[in-house]
Design an enzyme around this catalytic site. Structure first.
Site, PDB file in Angstrom:
ATOM      1  N   ASP A  61      22.415  32.585  46.119  1.00 24.30           N
ATOM      2  CA  ASP A  61      23.387  32.375  46.715  1.00 24.30           C
ATOM      3  C   ASP A  61      24.212  32.359  47.431  1.00 24.30           C
ATOM      4  O   ASP A  61      23.777  33.426  48.950  1.00 24.30           O
ATOM      5  CB  ASP A  61      24.365  33.916  45.968  1.00 24.30           C
ATOM      6  CG  ASP A  61      26.121  33.785  45.626  1.00 24.30           C
ATOM      7  OD1 ASP A  61      26.381  32.522  45.023  1.00 24.30           O
ATOM      8  OD2 ASP A  61      25.978  35.108  45.375  1.00 24.30           O
ATOM      9  N   HIS A  75      35.846  38.244  46.507  1.00 24.73           N
ATOM     10  CA  HIS A  75      34.850  39.069  45.937  1.00 24.73           C
ATOM     11  C   HIS A  75      34.604  40.622  46.154  1.00 24.73           C
ATOM     12  O   HIS A  75      35.608  40.831  46.944  1.00 24.73           O
ATOM     13  CB  HIS A  75      33.710  38.798  47.593  1.00 24.73           C
ATOM     14  CG  HIS A  75      32.879  37.412  46.944  1.00 24.73           C
ATOM     15  ND1 HIS A  75      33.213  36.840  47.712  1.00 24.73           N
ATOM     16  CD2 HIS A  75      32.405  36.750  46.088  1.00 24.73           C
ATOM     17  CE1 HIS A  75      32.365  35.516  47.628  1.00 24.73           C
ATOM     18  NE2 HIS A  75      32.003  35.731  46.129  1.00 24.73           N
ATOM     19  N   GLY A  76      34.689  40.842  45.284  1.00 24.65           N
ATOM     20  CA  GLY A  76      35.597  42.487  44.705  1.00 24.65           C
ATOM     21  C   GLY A  76      36.429  42.749  44.141  1.00 24.65           C
ATOM     22  O   GLY A  76      37.080  42.236  43.669  1.00 24.65           O
ATOM     23  N   HIS A  78      33.971  31.996  41.836  1.00 25.42           N
ATOM     24  CA  HIS A  78      33.320  33.193  41.643  1.00 25.42           C
ATOM     25  C   HIS A  78      34.316  34.737  42.071  1.00 25.42           C
ATOM     26  O   HIS A  78      35.466  34.318  41.498  1.00 25.42           O
ATOM     27  CB  HIS A  78      32.202  33.109  43.254  1.00 25.42           C
ATOM     28  CG  HIS A  78      31.474  32.936  44.119  1.00 25.42           C
ATOM     29  ND1 HIS A  78      30.599  33.233  44.429  1.00 25.42           N
ATOM     30  CD2 HIS A  78      31.355  31.066  43.181  1.00 25.42           C
ATOM     31  CE1 HIS A  78      29.991  32.041  44.836  1.00 25.42           C
ATOM     32  NE2 HIS A  78      30.278  31.003  44.308  1.00 25.42           N
ATOM     33  N   GLY A  79      33.843  35.872  42.470  1.00 26.30           N
ATOM     34  CA  GLY A  79      34.248  36.803  42.590  1.00 26.30           C
ATOM     35  C   GLY A  79      34.982  37.133  41.196  1.00 26.30           C
ATOM     36  O   GLY A  79      36.534  37.184  41.069  1.00 26.30           O
ATOM     37  N   ALA A  80      34.339  37.714  39.813  1.00 28.62           N
ATOM     38  CA  ALA A  80      35.549  37.248  38.898  1.00 28.62           C
ATOM     39  C   ALA A  80      35.035  39.323  37.790  1.00 28.62           C
ATOM     40  O   ALA A  80      35.674  39.261  37.365  1.00 28.62           O
ATOM     41  CB  ALA A  80      34.458  36.720  37.769  1.00 28.62           C
ATOM     42  N   SER A  81      34.605  39.943  39.538  1.00 29.43           N
ATOM     43  CA  SER A  81      34.919  41.572  38.468  1.00 29.43           C
ATOM     44  C   SER A  81      36.338  41.319  38.649  1.00 29.43           C
ATOM     45  O   SER A  81      36.929  41.502  39.733  1.00 29.43           O
ATOM     46  CB  SER A  81      34.072  42.277  39.946  1.00 29.43           C
ATOM     47  OG  SER A  81      32.741  41.517  39.814  1.00 29.43           O
ATOM     48  N   ASN A 125      30.394  34.281  37.963  1.00 35.63           N
ATOM     49  CA  ASN A 125      29.597  35.244  39.413  1.00 35.63           C
ATOM     50  C   ASN A 125      29.911  36.403  39.739  1.00 35.63           C
ATOM     51  O   ASN A 125      31.464  36.122  38.923  1.00 35.63           O
ATOM     52  CB  ASN A 125      29.806  34.385  41.036  1.00 35.63           C
ATOM     53  CG  ASN A 125      29.077  33.532  41.570  1.00 35.63           C
ATOM     54  OD1 ASN A 125      28.361  32.800  39.916  1.00 35.63           O
ATOM     55  ND2 ASN A 125      28.359  33.186  42.423  1.00 35.63           N
TER      56      ASN A 125
HETATM   57  P1  13P Z   1      32.737  39.855  42.702  1.00 36.53           P
HETATM   58  O1  13P Z   1      31.580  40.912  43.510  1.00 36.53           O
HETATM   59  O2  13P Z   1      33.719  39.815  43.047  1.00 36.53           O
HETATM   60  O3  13P Z   1      31.556  39.530  41.086  1.00 36.53           O
HETATM   61  O4  13P Z   1      32.077  38.039  43.434  1.00 36.53           O
HETATM   62  C1  13P Z   1      31.140  38.473  42.850  1.00 36.53           C
HETATM   63  C2  13P Z   1      30.023  36.657  43.580  1.00 36.53           C
HETATM   64  O5  13P Z   1      31.398  35.958  44.025  1.00 36.53           O
HETATM   65  C3  13P Z   1      28.800  36.567  43.671  1.00 36.53           C
HETATM   66  O6  13P Z   1      28.801  35.274  44.992  1.00 36.53           O
END
Ligand code: 13P
Length: 297
Positions: free
Chosen positions: A81, A179-180, A207-210, A229
């Site tokens: 990644d 991200h995050g 990306h950044g699905a959290s 992700n």
């Molecule tokens: P999150 O930390 O928001 O889930 O993002 C993860 C990511 O996109 C790793 O490349």
């Protein structure tokens, strides 16, 4: 088994589900991902590196991820990644990674194109698929900084040119994703996502699905996202368990139980995501949900 080729992503696109891609830093996160895939008969991507190499050691984390994927009773791809270094890409390809990401998104467009094209040649020579990125995704890949959205969005026309000039197989998009975790709910630009899908003509990566609501996830999948992700939610799930596990296990200096409880907490998060992404059951064979856990040697 170590197996997640481009055909698996294309199938996800046709059948409208997404492959979850989860970061690993250590044994516990590696087992969390592999055991969730086994339990739900789901394909999954184990993202080993690039930034996590700084902590775990590169050859150590590579070896751990590949060995765990091979031992898994489900299709597990090992993916690199956010790599910004061609040499590291080559090293991971030589080691046996099933896919890589080259992240030239911080570079001017022409430099991103030439770096990504070189990485694509290396990946395709090794017979694996590659992810590129255009536009900037806000936040930190390893630490939830509470960054607001606001990095450069992916331009659909530029995405088409980027894909045709670099030959990448899948494209990571910036549509307001971060991200995050964020102080305010993220608002994804779905009109832009649809336009990128139409113009670029390749499967897309979110990306950044959290922290994203399930409705946003299914909307993104309906518009061509095939890889999603997740990192911060996995870390949060493990930390929540550690709040009780750490003091309890500390009484007997019981590191084995601490490790087991961390892996199980991570597995619960990954399983919830695999269900949400619609990939559960896609690996074939019966789910292990109601069965006692397989013992790993
Ligand atoms: P999150 O930390 O928001 O889930 O993002 C993860 C990511 O996109 C790793 O490349």
């Amino acid at each position: 088994m170590l197996d997640l080729d481009l055909g698996a992503l294309e199938r996800a696109g046709r059948e409208r589900y997404a492959i979850g891609a989860f970061q690993t830093y250590n044994l516990e996160t590696t087992l969390a991902v592999c055991r969730a895939a086994e339990a739900l008969r789901s394909p999954v991507l184990l993202q080993a590196g690039s930034s996590a190499f700084r902590v775990a050691g590169r050859s150590e984390l590579i070896g751990l991820a590949l060995a765990a994927a091979e031992a898994a009773d489900a299709p597990v791809g090992v993916h690199l990644d956010h790599c910004r270094d061609l040499e590291e890409i080559r090293l991971c390809l030589d080691a046996g990674y099933t896919s890589v990401m080259i992240d030239g998104s911080g570079l001017p467009f022409e430099e991103n194109v030439s770096l990504t094209r070189a990485a694509t040649q290396a990946a395709h020579a090794a017979g694996v698929w590659i992810e590129g990125e255009l536009g900037g995704i806000a936040g930190d890949e390893d630490v939830s900084t509470g960054a607001p959205a606001g990095a450069a969005m992916t331009d659909p026309k530029a995405a088409a040119e980027f894909v045709s000039r670099t030959g990448v197989d899948v494209l990571a998009v910036a549509i307001g994703n971060v991200h995050g975790f964020t102080p305010e709910p993220v608002r994804l630009d779905f009109t832009r996502l649809a336009a990128i899908g139409d113009e670029a003509g390749v499967p897309l990566v979110l990306h950044g699905a959290s922290g994203l609501p399930a409705a946003d996830i299914s909307h993104a999948i309906s518009l061509g996202v095939v890889k999603i992700n997740v990192n911060a939610e996995l870390r949060r799930g493990i930390f929540a368990e550690l709040e009780t596990a750490a003091p309890e296990c500390a009484k007997g200096y019981d590191l084995a139980s601490l490790s087991r409880r961390s892996a199980e907490a991570g597995q619960r998060v990954v399983e919830a995501k695999l269900r949400e992404f619609g990939s559960a059951g896609r690996a074939g064979g019966p789910a292990h949900d109601d069965h006692p856990r397989r013992t790993h040697a």
